[in-house]
Design an enzyme around this catalytic site. Structure first.
Site, PDB file in Angstrom:
ATOM      1  N   ASP A  16      25.987  11.570   2.068  1.00 54.83           N
ATOM      2  CA  ASP A  16      27.019  12.465   1.521  1.00 54.83           C
ATOM      3  C   ASP A  16      27.326  13.630   2.451  1.00 54.83           C
ATOM      4  O   ASP A  16      27.672  14.714   1.997  1.00 54.83           O
ATOM      5  CB  ASP A  16      26.610  13.006   0.136  1.00 54.83           C
ATOM      6  CG  ASP A  16      26.249  11.892  -0.820  1.00 54.83           C
ATOM      7  OD1 ASP A  16      26.999  10.914  -0.868  1.00 54.83           O
ATOM      8  OD2 ASP A  16      25.215  12.004  -1.496  1.00 54.83           O
TER       9      ASP A  16
ATOM     10  N   HIS B  27      31.860   6.740   0.027  1.00 55.00           N
ATOM     11  CA  HIS B  27      32.554   7.711   0.866  1.00 55.00           C
ATOM     12  C   HIS B  27      33.744   8.213   0.070  1.00 55.00           C
ATOM     13  O   HIS B  27      34.465   7.401  -0.504  1.00 55.00           O
ATOM     14  CB  HIS B  27      33.196   7.021   2.069  1.00 55.00           C
ATOM     15  CG  HIS B  27      32.237   6.600   3.113  1.00 55.00           C
ATOM     16  ND1 HIS B  27      31.202   7.368   3.540  1.00 55.00           N
ATOM     17  CD2 HIS B  27      32.205   5.477   3.857  1.00 55.00           C
ATOM     18  CE1 HIS B  27      30.574   6.735   4.508  1.00 55.00           C
ATOM     19  NE2 HIS B  27      31.151   5.580   4.703  1.00 55.00           N
TER      20      HIS B  27
HETATM   21  P1  GDP Z   1      29.809  10.410   2.967  1.00 57.16           P
HETATM   22  O1  GDP Z   1      29.114   9.459   2.083  1.00 57.16           O
HETATM   23  O2  GDP Z   1      28.940  10.915   4.078  1.00 57.16           O
HETATM   24  O3  GDP Z   1      31.110   9.920   3.467  1.00 57.16           O
HETATM   25  O4  GDP Z   1      30.112  11.710   2.103  1.00 57.16           O
HETATM   26  P2  GDP Z   1      30.824  11.824   0.669  1.00 57.16           P
HETATM   27  O5  GDP Z   1      32.184  11.325   0.770  1.00 57.16           O
HETATM   28  O6  GDP Z   1      29.963  11.317  -0.397  1.00 57.16           O
HETATM   29  O7  GDP Z   1      30.752  13.387   0.465  1.00 57.16           O
HETATM   30  C1  GDP Z   1      31.447  14.267   1.168  1.00 57.16           C
HETATM   31  C2  GDP Z   1      32.353  15.045   0.231  1.00 57.16           C
HETATM   32  O8  GDP Z   1      32.806  16.172   0.889  1.00 57.16           O
HETATM   33  C3  GDP Z   1      33.606  14.295  -0.176  1.00 57.16           C
HETATM   34  O9  GDP Z   1      33.990  14.698  -1.461  1.00 57.16           O
HETATM   35  C4  GDP Z   1      34.632  14.744   0.865  1.00 57.16           C
HETATM   36  O10 GDP Z   1      35.972  14.686   0.408  1.00 57.16           O
HETATM   37  C5  GDP Z   1      34.226  16.143   1.048  1.00 57.16           C
HETATM   38  N1  GDP Z   1      34.443  16.697   2.371  1.00 57.16           N
HETATM   39  C6  GDP Z   1      34.267  16.126   3.604  1.00 57.16           C
HETATM   40  N2  GDP Z   1      34.466  17.040   4.565  1.00 57.16           N
HETATM   41  C7  GDP Z   1      34.760  18.209   3.923  1.00 57.16           C
HETATM   42  C8  GDP Z   1      35.024  19.532   4.364  1.00 57.16           C
HETATM   43  O11 GDP Z   1      35.005  19.839   5.543  1.00 57.16           O
HETATM   44  N3  GDP Z   1      35.247  20.475   3.396  1.00 57.16           N
HETATM   45  C9  GDP Z   1      35.228  20.190   2.072  1.00 57.16           C
HETATM   46  N4  GDP Z   1      35.457  21.161   1.196  1.00 57.16           N
HETATM   47  N5  GDP Z   1      34.964  18.955   1.610  1.00 57.16           N
HETATM   48  C10 GDP Z   1      34.742  17.991   2.531  1.00 57.16           C
END
Ligand code: GDP
Length: 433
Positions: free
Chosen positions: A12, A40
Site C-alpha cells: 500500500d 492497487h
Molecule cells: P499500492 O498497493 O502500493 O499500489 O498502494 P494502494 O493503492 O493500496 O495505496 C495507495 C493509496 O494512496 C491509494 O489510495 C492511492 O490513490 C493513494 N496515493 C498514491 N499516491 C498518493 C499521493 O502522493 N498522495 C495521496 N494523497 N494519495 C496517494
C-alpha cells in the site's frame, strides 16, 4: 529496458499510482507475483479504480498487459475486473496471460477461510483470498497451470480426483465440513477455459522478443519487502516474493535485464494484517492519520478494513530498499502530512537497551521500541506543486533527512493521488546502472 516498481515496506505504498505514471513511457506492464489479496488504487481520467489482478497498464491503449507465471491467478476476479474497467469507458486493453500461470481454485479460498477460522486469535490476518493454500499446492506440485485446462477432459477429471482424495481428508476430518464437489470443479474449469482461451500465450517468448526490440517493460510488484517470505517479518508474510529479483522468475526474463528498480515508500507507514510494526500509532493520533491518509483514508482496497498506521520507519525502509536492489526511491503520499506541526521519524530500534539501525530478525523485532527524531512540519497543502524547489523548506528537509537515513536516492516525490501529481528530483545518491 526492464524496470521494476516494487514496495519497500508492508504494501500500500502507492505502487499502482507510480506504475500508472511510469506506464506513460512503457510498452509492456507485467504482474509477476501475488494474487487478488492486495489492491492497487489508481485515479486517472476514467475515474477511480481498485485493481486486484489487472496490471496497471490497462488504462494505456498501446500497452501489453501481462499476467506472469508467478501470479496466483484468480480467473473470476480477473474477468470481473476486466468488465468493470471497460464498463467505465476504458477502451478494451491488450492482455496476455502466461500459459504457465497457476490458477486459484475455489478450494484454495475455502481452505484459507477454514484455516483462519481454526486459528482464531492466532490467525495471520489473511485476506482469505486463498493465497497461502494456493502457493502450498504449487510447491507440493498439485497446482493447476492454466495450460492444463486445455487437455483432454478425462485427464482433467483424473487430476481432480487425485487432488480431492487428499483435500477431502482435511475437509471432513480436520474442518468437519463437506467434501469437494468434483463435478462442480470440472464444470468450473470448462467455463473458465472458454472465458480465458484467447488471452493465454507464451509470455517468456513474447518478452524475449520485446527485450530484443528494445521495448520498455515494467514489472509491477505487489506488497513490499516486509511481506517477503524469506526476508520479511516471517511468518506474518505473504506466500510469494515481492522482491524485484523475483520479477525475473515470475515473468520469465533474465535477471540482468532488470536495469531500474523503483522502490516505492510512503511518507508515513501503514500495514495490514498481523505482525510487528515498530513505529505504529494508536488512539486519536492514529485515527487522524488514518482518516487523512492515502486518497480517502487508509482502508484496505480489497477488504475495506482499517489499515494500521504509524510514523515513517527509516530502519525498515533502508532494509526494504536494500533487499529490493533500489536504484530509485519514489516517495509517496507526502501531501497527507501537511496538517502536522511536527513529524516524528523512526531512526533506530531500541532492543533490550541497545539502539540499532539494522532491521532485525522477527523474534528481536517483536522486542524493538522506536527511537524517534522529530522534524518540523510544513503546515500547508503541497498538492499541485511540480518543481522540487517550490516545495516548502521543511518539506524538502523531511525528504532529504529521510533520504540520508535510508541511503537510497529519492528521485520521485508523489504529492497527490493522480498520475500527474509527481515531482522528479535529482539526487546526489543516484548511480547509473
Ligand atoms: P499500492 O498497493 O502500493 O499500489 O498502494 P494502494 O493503492 O493500496 O495505496 C495507495 C493509496 O494512496 C491509494 O489510495 C492511492 O490513490 C493513494 N496515493 C498514491 N499516491 C498518493 C499521493 O502522493 N498522495 C495521496 N494523497 N494519495 C496517494
Amino acid at each position: 529496458m526492464v524496470k521494476a516498481v516494487v514496495g519497500a515496506n508492508w504494501g500500500d505504498e502507492g505502487k499502482g499510482k507510480i506504475t500508472d505514471t511510469l506506464a506513460d513511457q512503457a510498452d509492456v506492464v507485467i504482474r509477476f507475483q501475488g494474487g487478488a489479496n492486495a489492491g492497487h488504487t489508481i485515479v486517472n481520467e476514467y475515474g477511480k479504480f481498485a485493481l486486484h489482478t489487472m496490471p496497471s497498464g490497462v488504462f494505456h491503449q498501446n500497452i501489453m498487459n501481462i499476467i506472469g507465471n508467478g501470479v496466483a491467478f484468480d480467473i473470476t476476479k480477473f474477468m470481473n475486473e476486466l468488465k468493470e474497467v471497460t464498463s467505465k469507458g476504458v477502451p478494451t486493453p491488450q492482455i496476455m496471460i502466461s500459459d504457465r500461470v497457476q490458477v486459484m481454485m475455489p478450494y484454495h479460498v475455502l481452505f484459507d477461510t477454514l484455516e483462519e477460522a481454526r486459528l482464531a486469535g492466532k490467525s495471520f490476518g489473511s485476506t482469505k483470498s486463498g493465497i497461502a493454500p494456493f502457493y502450498s499446492d504449487k510447491f507440493a506440485k498439485i497446482g493447476w497451470q492454466i495450460n492444463e485446462f486445455f487437455q483432454d477432459d478425462e485427464v482433467i477429471k483424473e487430476k481432480i480426483d487425485s487432488i480431492a482424495d487428499v483435500k477431502d481428508v482435511l475437509l471432513v476430518n480436520l474442518y468437519h465440513t463437506d467434501p469437494l464437489d468434483r463435478e462442480a470443479l470440472f464444470d468450473q474449469i470448462k467455463e473458465w477455459r472458454e472465458e480465458i482461451k484467447d488471452y493465454v500465450g507464451n509470455v517468456s517468448l513474447y518478452l524475449d522478443q520485446a527485450i530484443k526490440e528494445g521495448k520498455t517493460i515494467l514489472l509491477e510488484g505487489q506488497l513490499g519487502t516486509m511481506k517477503d517470505p524469506d526476508h520479511g517479518i516471517y511468518p506474518m508474510v505473504t506466500s510469494s516474493s515481492p522482491l524485484a529479483a523475483y520479477g525475473a522468475i515470475g515473468a520469465g526474463i533474465p535477471p540482468y535485464e532488470i536495469r531500474q528498480i523503483v522502490t516505492v515508500s510512503k511518507a508515513y507507514s501503514s500495514a495490514v494484517g498481523a505482525g510487528a510494526f515498530v513505529s505504529e500509532l494508536f488512539g486519536d493520533e492514529a485515527e487522524e492519520l488514518r482518516r487523512r491518509g492515502g486518497d480517502g483514508g487508509e482502508y484496505g482496497a480489497t477488504t475495506g478494513r482499517p489499515r494500521r498506521v504509524g510514523w515513517y520507519d527509516c530502519v525498515a525502509s533502508k532494509y526494504g530498499c536494500r533487499l529490493q536492489g533500489t536504484t530509485d526511491v519514489a516517495f509517496t503520499v507526502l501531501d497527507v502530512l501537511g496538517y502536522l506541526d511536527e513529524i516524528p521519524v523512526c531512526v533506530g530500534y531500541d532492543i533490550d537497551g541497545k539502539v540499532t539501525t539494522e532491521f532485525p530478525v522477527t523474534h528481536l523485532l517483536d522486542k524493538a521500541k522506536p527511537v524517534y527524531e522529530t522534524l518540523p512540519g510544513w503546515k500547508c497543502d503541497i498538492r499541485g506543486i511540480r518543481n522540487y524547489e517550490e516545495l516548502p523548506e521543511n518539506c524538502r528537509g523531511y525528504i532529504e533527512f529521510i533520504e540520508k537515513q535510508i541511503g537510497y536516492p529519492i528521485t520521485m516525490v508523489s504529492n497527490g493521488p493522480s498520475r500527474t501529481d509527481i515531482i522528479y528530483r535529482k539526487s546526489s545518491l543516484s548511480k547509473t546502472v
